[in-house]
Design an enzyme around this catalytic site. Sequence first.
Site, short mmCIF file in Angstrom:
data_model
loop_
_atom_site.label_atom_id
_atom_site.label_comp_id
_atom_site.label_asym_id
_atom_site.label_seq_id
_atom_site.Cartn_x
_atom_site.Cartn_y
_atom_site.Cartn_z
CG HIS A 173 -3.94 -2.18 10.86
ND1 HIS A 173 -3.76 -1.40 11.11
CD2 HIS A 173 -5.57 -2.83 11.24
CE1 HIS A 173 -4.42 -0.45 11.75
NE2 HIS A 173 -5.14 -0.98 11.71
CG ASP B 179 -0.73 -0.35 11.46
OD1 ASP B 179 -1.42 -0.03 10.29
OD2 ASP B 179 -0.71 -0.84 12.26
CD GLU C 205 -8.91 0.62 13.06
OE1 GLU C 205 -9.65 1.39 13.06
OE2 GLU C 205 -7.70 0.72 13.04
#
Lengths: 551, 551
Positions: free
Chosen positions: B272, B218, B336
């Site tokens: 990420h 991440d 995201e």
Amino acid sequence: MPLFITAIVLALSAIPCCLSIWPIPRSLDSGNQILKLSGLFDISINFTNPPQDLLDAVTRTKYSIQNDQLERLIVGRGLSDSTAFGSAKTLRTLVLALEQSASTAQPIATEAVVALDTRDEGYSLSVPLDGSAGVVSANTTLGLLHGLSTFEQLWYTYDGTIYTNYAPLTIVNDSPAYAYRGFMLDTARNFFSVSDIKRTLDAMYLVKINTFHWHITDSQSWPIQVVQFPELAQAGAYSANQSYTSSDIQDVVTYAGERGIDVQVEIDTPGHTAIIGASHPEYVACYLSDWITFAGEPPAGQLRLADAKVANFTAAVLAAVAETLPSTIFSTGGDELDTACYAADGPTQMMLNESGKTLFEALDIFTSTTHGALHALGKTAVVWEEMVLEYNTTTLRNDTIVMVWISSDDAAAVVQKGYRIVHAPSNYFYLDCGAGEWIGNDPTGNSWCDPFKTWQESYTFNPLANISSAQVSLVLGGEQLLWTEQSGPENLDSIVWPRAASSAEVFWTVGNISEALPRLHDVRYRMVQRGIKAIRLQPEWCALRPQVCDG
Amino acid sequence: MPLFITAIVLALSAIPCCLSIWPIPRSLDSGNQILKLSGLFDISINFTNPPQDLLDAVTRTKYSIQNDQLERLIVGRGLSDSTAFGSAKTLRTLVLALEQSASTAQPIATEAVVALDTRDEGYSLSVPLDGSAGVVSANTTLGLLHGLSTFEQLWYTYDGTIYTNYAPLTIVNDSPAYAYRGFMLDTARNFFSVSDIKRTLDAMYLVKINTFHWHITDSQSWPIQVVQFPELAQAGAYSANQSYTSSDIQDVVTYAGERGIDVQVEIDTPGHTAIIGASHPEYVACYLSDWITFAGEPPAGQLRLADAKVANFTAAVLAAVAETLPSTIFSTGGDELDTACYAADGPTQMMLNESGKTLFEALDIFTSTTHGALHALGKTAVVWEEMVLEYNTTTLRNDTIVMVWISSDDAAAVVQKGYRIVHAPSNYFYLDCGAGEWIGNDPTGNSWCDPFKTWQESYTFNPLANISSAQVSLVLGGEQLLWTEQSGPENLDSIVWPRAASSAEVFWTVGNISEALPRLHDVRYRMVQRGIKAIRLQPEWCALRPQVCDG
């Protein structure tokens, strides 16, 4: 753009930062130079006949400094410091000095349990830059111990070198703002071994929490073996392996005392006592009755407080336990009486009718009996807030200490009645909140004190909110608490630490929340190095970059 | 009154109760007689050339049954059972039988990673009362393994005797309702060792969770050493000690496969990915820029998806990892994306302008490149829901598996687009929720997905809510997930177990929440006996008294 942004972040990282001491001393002057620890480092004592527990503390301190092996929490860890290792001086000696005013040195364990208003925890510490001896000075061995716990937190390891980057450092007359800084553990809902408790005491020592509030019994189990009343644990402990012998209790008390920690045992009465019914069913109202009707949680059952036999029995049990303990304080609980239970209990109603007393008048007599037994032993009683705010108790001695738990808003009302208080508010300090409903078949229930109390929330607690200046002396301090309906040895460390360090600092001095986090990371990582499984507060990426993950 | 009430409670306790198997088999016929395990108990295999991992599973099963030493969770533990020990028969043998239709036995690890729609996990189990041999039968070694995990859960120990109180027991054709039953661990926010992961796999095996979704990288760290791209972990792992070598990965995959568990690795892209900037800053937009403006959490940074070089690099990294893994599925993430970041990133805007494409059109090309590389290796791609619901991706292959995480309400929209889904909804299955805000200086912030998701809440999840009967086959199953901003090795077991067992049962069969709790206590206590520090769900008083602590 990326290069520009990188430069900003590097600049942020370079801010001198993050003195690791927790709680932060009230007076502090520190540099940012490197000082190495000598391979021959030793701690000497400048007075004769030091007590054995101080010698043991010295041994532990040397061990911890050698074995923490904690690297600094910065990018590259100690790499940027290591360039200065060659030119840095080396510390060979730390001297422990009792002030001239000090009388013959007492054991730490003795100093740790004197009455709160006479306890002396202060110390001073100097660590010169030039390699000459560091000095901890104090009036008491307890103060010297606190100096050691501060000194321990200065040291990092990088590539085999143990060093501090805070030299020179001077702390003058550091001492706590509040005499009572506690942590409460409930060992009745679920059981914790002596070794679990000792590990917790180790963590408490590191952050100078000085009171272990041991909520040892409750309605679910009676884990304490009381020599004069063996039936209580025989019938009430979850198992023989899940109970504390007298020797276990003394072991905990000794271990705590050596670490400057007073043990305040609580035997909660007359509520929270269903388990006494397992051996004395005739003493307990509503025993195993429908808990939804007669109790806050399962199982139902509370002592028949209107019965003089029960009051005398309770006083005898409390005294039997209290007389084995060095502490001057002992808690008799007194929270969450279920009046519906007493209203439905035939024997209680019969006795109230015969005596012409109300339930709370009978409670007054019960309390007078139990507290009288403690007073005869020289103990000061501690109670939960309802005893003062809800039950209109009239026989409480003036020196009774009252724990405020239902809400922080209740503190002012208790001090207005003239009682000393310990802050233990559920809305700031309950470590169990936020884990959801634990009643079996409630699919969507939340914890009654939801949400989870973060370290930040606890850290913002103001001990003097709504307290007038004339009443400040009634505020003894505060504590964070773990009720264990949903906890056990499996998550003890992670649910308690490092959160319980919040109040340790709130009641020692007052810090700044943005400044606090890097130091709290530091103490957390140090705890982990010592085998205490404290939880992560942030991704390690943030722990290595102070302030960069602030909002 | 007390005597009367006691009688009621005793009657409740005597209700035959609490078959310990988790997940509960879909077909089950069990008695309540005692059957003891012989001191010479053995497990035999009725076919030739059994694979080594089945032999190893047999060894582990015998070890667990001997060493669990779990007492029944009733008052008195096994005392009331022990009166029947004298007359009970003894089980000497369990036979593992492959059905006649089975071809040559494959290793469990092979059967565990075949495509989800062809995986055969079914088994039957019979345990006669008369002491004659028990039998596990199945079409596959994977089914035999599941039979062993069911068989293991039958056994208790009291005073040295190992026994079951569920004899005779017959399970016919037990098999999962859903092919995918997972647990996700994020090893990037904070690092977990291989031994932490193996312990988690042990717990997963016990409750028949068959997919380890390994969110391995991440923005905060890149712990996976990729042989062809060593710079990623060199610059991106928290430290060399906090990274996984190729051999570590293979070790986990092998350990999982032997326990019937497929490993779905995720390398989340193009968001990420800030940490890729530590070695390839030219590939990352907004690298270490202000996270509040450009990212959901610190640090900011995501791949410049409009850059063909970046797409090719990403595809090469994914392929380098995926080609070492036996699983047919591999996750490329896709959640995201921060559009504000791309809007502010000069290079991205320049490339979009040059190509005349929108950001999401560029994402389509990026995805086509990365998924193409996986497809060439025979892998099926897995993505998060935004790829379908927000980014209007047009190049996704029809067989792509979509993880629904933002809300359980989004599942219907994804299946309506014809994609297969895995339920991973934050409102039911996020194990990290409820621990408060972790951003540094936010004193009163709550977790974004507050409150804590209790086992009960997770257990009430309905996999088919709003799914039409024609689309049922698109629901592959579900998983509970641990994001680790506030977790680490210190609380791994206690935050995951036994809660993650909820979905293991939801996606195997459907139980009853009031009936489920005693079984969940049982599997929790069994996990603790095996060194998995699963959290308490209730006071032990309640665990010993099924249903008495219901509301």
